[in-house]
Scaffold this motif. Sequence first.
Motif, PDB file in Angstrom:
ATOM      1  N   THR A 116       0.836  -1.125  -0.036  1.00  0.00           N
ATOM      2  CA  THR A 116      -0.019   0.112  -0.080  1.00  0.00           C
ATOM      3  C   THR A 116       0.931   1.242   0.115  1.00  0.00           C
ATOM      4  O   THR A 116       1.919   1.176   0.766  1.00  0.00           O
ATOM      5  CB  THR A 116      -0.952   0.125   1.062  1.00  0.00           C
ATOM      6  OG1 THR A 116      -1.864  -1.228   1.337  1.00  0.00           O
ATOM      7  CG2 THR A 116      -1.769   1.342   1.191  1.00  0.00           C
ATOM      8  N   GLU A 127      -7.464   7.480  -6.185  1.00  0.00           N
ATOM      9  CA  GLU A 127      -7.715   7.305  -7.542  1.00  0.00           C
ATOM     10  C   GLU A 127      -7.023   7.593  -8.507  1.00  0.00           C
ATOM     11  O   GLU A 127      -6.789   6.630  -9.541  1.00  0.00           O
ATOM     12  CB  GLU A 127      -9.535   7.774  -7.696  1.00  0.00           C
ATOM     13  CG  GLU A 127     -10.288   7.079  -6.636  1.00  0.00           C
ATOM     14  CD  GLU A 127     -11.702   7.858  -6.655  1.00  0.00           C
ATOM     15  OE1 GLU A 127     -11.867   8.987  -6.986  1.00  0.00           O
ATOM     16  OE2 GLU A 127     -12.621   7.410  -6.156  1.00  0.00           O
ATOM     17  N   HIS A 141      -9.789  -2.766  -8.171  1.00  0.00           N
ATOM     18  CA  HIS A 141     -10.427  -3.405  -6.912  1.00  0.00           C
ATOM     19  C   HIS A 141     -11.683  -2.726  -6.852  1.00  0.00           C
ATOM     20  O   HIS A 141     -11.805  -1.761  -6.763  1.00  0.00           O
ATOM     21  CB  HIS A 141      -9.485  -3.295  -5.791  1.00  0.00           C
ATOM     22  CG  HIS A 141     -10.448  -4.415  -4.628  1.00  0.00           C
ATOM     23  ND1 HIS A 141     -11.138  -3.965  -3.859  1.00  0.00           N
ATOM     24  CD2 HIS A 141      -9.803  -5.632  -4.312  1.00  0.00           C
ATOM     25  CE1 HIS A 141     -11.452  -5.083  -2.969  1.00  0.00           C
ATOM     26  NE2 HIS A 141     -10.612  -6.213  -3.287  1.00  0.00           N
ATOM     27  N   PRO A 142     -12.899  -3.708  -6.776  1.00  0.00           N
ATOM     28  CA  PRO A 142     -14.183  -3.105  -6.819  1.00  0.00           C
ATOM     29  C   PRO A 142     -14.595  -2.232  -5.401  1.00  0.00           C
ATOM     30  O   PRO A 142     -15.449  -1.470  -5.315  1.00  0.00           O
ATOM     31  CB  PRO A 142     -15.267  -4.500  -6.735  1.00  0.00           C
ATOM     32  CG  PRO A 142     -14.334  -5.333  -6.317  1.00  0.00           C
ATOM     33  CD  PRO A 142     -12.905  -5.132  -6.868  1.00  0.00           C
ATOM     34  N   ALA A 143     -13.722  -2.490  -4.369  1.00  0.00           N
ATOM     35  CA  ALA A 143     -13.872  -1.657  -3.030  1.00  0.00           C
ATOM     36  C   ALA A 143     -13.236  -0.365  -3.039  1.00  0.00           C
ATOM     37  O   ALA A 143     -13.226   0.270  -1.989  1.00  0.00           O
ATOM     38  CB  ALA A 143     -13.648  -2.541  -1.880  1.00  0.00           C
ATOM     39  N   SER A 144     -12.699   0.165  -4.191  1.00  0.00           N
ATOM     40  CA  SER A 144     -11.950   1.226  -4.259  1.00  0.00           C
ATOM     41  C   SER A 144     -13.000   2.270  -4.193  1.00  0.00           C
ATOM     42  O   SER A 144     -14.153   2.460  -4.609  1.00  0.00           O
ATOM     43  CB  SER A 144     -11.383   1.705  -5.746  1.00  0.00           C
ATOM     44  OG  SER A 144     -10.508   0.637  -5.796  1.00  0.00           O
ATOM     45  N   ASP A 145     -12.561   3.503  -3.103  1.00  0.00           N
ATOM     46  CA  ASP A 145     -13.391   4.796  -3.172  1.00  0.00           C
ATOM     47  C   ASP A 145     -12.471   5.856  -2.996  1.00  0.00           C
ATOM     48  O   ASP A 145     -11.515   6.000  -3.369  1.00  0.00           O
ATOM     49  CB  ASP A 145     -14.392   4.607  -1.880  1.00  0.00           C
ATOM     50  CG  ASP A 145     -13.264   4.629  -0.402  1.00  0.00           C
ATOM     51  OD1 ASP A 145     -12.414   4.933  -0.490  1.00  0.00           O
ATOM     52  OD2 ASP A 145     -13.971   3.857   0.545  1.00  0.00           O
ATOM     53  N   ALA A 171      -7.972   3.223  -2.995  1.00  0.00           N
ATOM     54  CA  ALA A 171      -8.097   2.652  -4.122  1.00  0.00           C
ATOM     55  C   ALA A 171      -7.171   1.463  -4.250  1.00  0.00           C
ATOM     56  O   ALA A 171      -6.248   1.559  -3.663  1.00  0.00           O
ATOM     57  CB  ALA A 171      -7.855   3.388  -5.561  1.00  0.00           C
ATOM     58  N   THR A 173      -5.594  -5.302  -8.343  1.00  0.00           N
ATOM     59  CA  THR A 173      -5.375  -6.765  -7.989  1.00  0.00           C
ATOM     60  C   THR A 173      -4.676  -7.558  -9.074  1.00  0.00           C
ATOM     61  O   THR A 173      -5.034  -7.251 -10.191  1.00  0.00           O
ATOM     62  CB  THR A 173      -6.579  -7.535  -7.642  1.00  0.00           C
ATOM     63  OG1 THR A 173      -7.572  -7.571  -8.827  1.00  0.00           O
ATOM     64  CG2 THR A 173      -7.103  -7.009  -6.070  1.00  0.00           C
ATOM     65  N   GLY A 192      -2.324  -1.258  -3.048  1.00  0.00           N
ATOM     66  CA  GLY A 192      -3.337  -0.519  -2.481  1.00  0.00           C
ATOM     67  C   GLY A 192      -2.678   1.272  -2.561  1.00  0.00           C
ATOM     68  O   GLY A 192      -1.502   1.375  -2.411  1.00  0.00           O
ATOM     69  N   GLN A 200      -3.483   4.614  -0.618  1.00  0.00           N
ATOM     70  CA  GLN A 200      -4.485   5.555   0.523  1.00  0.00           C
ATOM     71  C   GLN A 200      -4.064   6.601   0.628  1.00  0.00           C
ATOM     72  O   GLN A 200      -3.062   7.319   0.661  1.00  0.00           O
ATOM     73  CB  GLN A 200      -4.317   4.701   1.594  1.00  0.00           C
ATOM     74  CG  GLN A 200      -2.915   4.846   2.420  1.00  0.00           C
ATOM     75  CD  GLN A 200      -2.765   3.841   3.717  1.00  0.00           C
ATOM     76  OE1 GLN A 200      -3.682   3.250   4.230  1.00  0.00           O
ATOM     77  NE2 GLN A 200      -1.588   3.980   4.327  1.00  0.00           N
TER      78      GLN A 200
END
Length: 122
Positions: A11, A18, A33-37, A41, A44, A52, A54
């Motif tokens: 990370t 993003e 990854h679908p859980a990115s906000d 982000a 994979t 990751g 952050q």
Amino acid sequence: MPLQMKLTAITLDCADPETLAAFYQQATGLELHPASDGDFAGLTRGDGLFIGFQRVDDYRAPRWPDQSVPQQVHLDFEVDDLDEAEALLLELGATKPEQQPGADRWRVFIDPAGHPFCLTRS
């Protein structure tokens, strides 16, 4: 007997997760990854490796090769063609510092958040 550990995630701190994920996704072809906000982000790879990104308030980009703000982390990527990869990375927003300690064995680049990374030949 040493502990058996498998690296599953790396990370990187940054100001804009993003944007940095988009840079590395375009450069590597890894899946978003679908859980990115907005604050986190990730990308994979098929074997499960996760990269990751952050958000960190008051993020300070590394200053390579100057160590006034240390590089903190360093990624290496293998490529078949250094010149072709360099052209793509520069187009995507990476920069290439003047100091290149690897001669023709590897090349150092700086991602859009300031992290240094290297390309080596496969």
